[in-house]
Design a protein around this motif. Structure first.
Motif, short mmCIF file in Angstrom:
data_model
loop_
_atom_site.label_atom_id
_atom_site.label_comp_id
_atom_site.label_asym_id
_atom_site.label_seq_id
_atom_site.Cartn_x
_atom_site.Cartn_y
_atom_site.Cartn_z
N TRP A 95 0.83 -1.22 0.00
CA TRP A 95 0.00 0.00 0.00
C TRP A 95 0.86 1.26 0.00
N LEU A 96 1.87 1.32 0.85
CA LEU A 96 2.65 2.55 0.99
C LEU A 96 3.36 2.94 -0.31
N ARG A 98 2.35 2.63 -3.21
CA ARG A 98 1.34 3.14 -4.16
C ARG A 98 0.89 4.56 -3.84
N GLN A 99 1.27 5.07 -2.68
CA GLN A 99 0.87 6.43 -2.30
C GLN A 99 1.89 7.43 -2.86
N ARG A 100 1.87 7.57 -4.17
CA ARG A 100 2.88 8.41 -4.83
C ARG A 100 2.68 9.90 -4.55
N HIS A 101 1.52 10.24 -4.02
CA HIS A 101 1.27 11.65 -3.70
C HIS A 101 1.83 12.03 -2.34
N PHE A 102 2.34 11.07 -1.58
CA PHE A 102 2.91 11.37 -0.27
C PHE A 102 4.27 12.03 -0.42
N THR A 106 6.10 12.73 4.80
CA THR A 106 4.89 11.98 5.14
C THR A 106 5.16 10.49 5.13
N VAL A 107 5.95 10.03 4.17
CA VAL A 107 6.29 8.61 4.10
C VAL A 107 7.02 8.17 5.37
N THR A 158 -3.79 6.74 10.09
CA THR A 158 -2.99 5.88 9.21
C THR A 158 -3.70 4.56 8.97
N LYS A 161 -6.57 5.06 6.52
CA LYS A 161 -6.16 5.18 5.11
C LYS A 161 -5.93 3.81 4.51
N ASP A 165 -8.57 1.88 1.76
CA ASP A 165 -8.03 1.47 0.46
C ASP A 165 -8.38 0.00 0.20
#
Length: 230
Positions: A95-96, A98-102, A106-107, A158, A161, A165
């Motif tokens: 999942w993490l 795939r969060q390319r907007h982070f 934030t990551v 967290t 989220k 998903d």
């Protein structure tokens, strides 16, 4: 069906598709022009393919397309089941990324929250077993450990989220946060003021005289002002 169309099966059906020749030959079954097929894809958009030398080639291709459409729901259901069988820790590891907007910061924050507060108690749980009761137990466990309220809220966000998903992708059938009360501040209860409180409030509103002066007497050396009666 336009003249010269050769139906797929017993009839040309928009759901199944059709095979045909687009030429104007009188005996299309014997002419050398290629066959074409027309069908609707999984999104409902009409597609057309041509260049098939024989009617059987066109029919085989159309049959394959239609069977693929029939198998698509089964394939999607299988993928959802496989996602649901994953352990929560495994799901988070995919999942993490795939969060390319982070943002990078934030990551790092999310990784720390997962490693320190979420995964220790939920890593081995299968994704499809999450429910509102499980989320409530997670919040209660943080409270029993006297975890700071800000950390509780961040860990809860967290977890939310990740699980939403999984819910969106079909790994969890029902909303795992339905009816869940998130961590938050408990407000101070309101109390009715007693008689003593009301008395103090009233005295605080009474103006106090200025020390050393009698506000009712005129200044020294001056007569009291005259009052004119009309």
């Amino acid at each position: 069906m336009s003249p010269g169309d050769v139906p797929f099966g017993d009839q040309t059906h928009p759901r199944d598709g059709q095979l045909f020749k687009s030429c104007d030959c009188t005996r299309q079954g014997r002419c050398s022009h290629p066959y074409a097929i027309r069908y609707r894809d999984a999104t409902g958009r009409q597609r057309e393919e041509t260049g098939y030398a024989t009617q059987q080639d066109a029919l085989d291709r159309l049959t394959k397309v239609c069977r693929g459409k029939q198998d698509a729901p089964q394939q999607q259901a299988l993928e959802k089941r496989e996602l649901g069988k994953q352990r929560f820790g495994e799901y988070c590891s995919t999942w993490l990324p795939r969060q390319r907007h982070f943002a990078p910061g934030t990551v790092r924050t999310v990784t720390q929250l997962l490693d320190n507060h979420v995964l220790p108690s939920l890593e081995s749980r299968r994704v499809n077993t999450f429910s509102p009761a499980v989320v409530d137990d997670f919040i209660q466990a943080m409270e029993e450990r006297s975890t700071g309220l800000a950390t509780q809220q961040n860990a809860f966000d967290t977890l939310k989220k990740v699980l939403l998903d999984a819910h969106r992708r079909g790994a969890i059938t029902d909303d795992p946060f339905h009816g869940v009360v998130p961590p938050g501040y408990v407000g101070t209860p309101l109390t009715q003021p007693g008689p003593a409180d009301r008395g103090r409030a009233a005295r605080s509103r009474t103006p106090r005289p200025v020390h050393g002066k009698d506000e009712r007497a005129p200044p020294s050396g001056q007569d009291a002002p005259l009052r004119h009666h009309l």
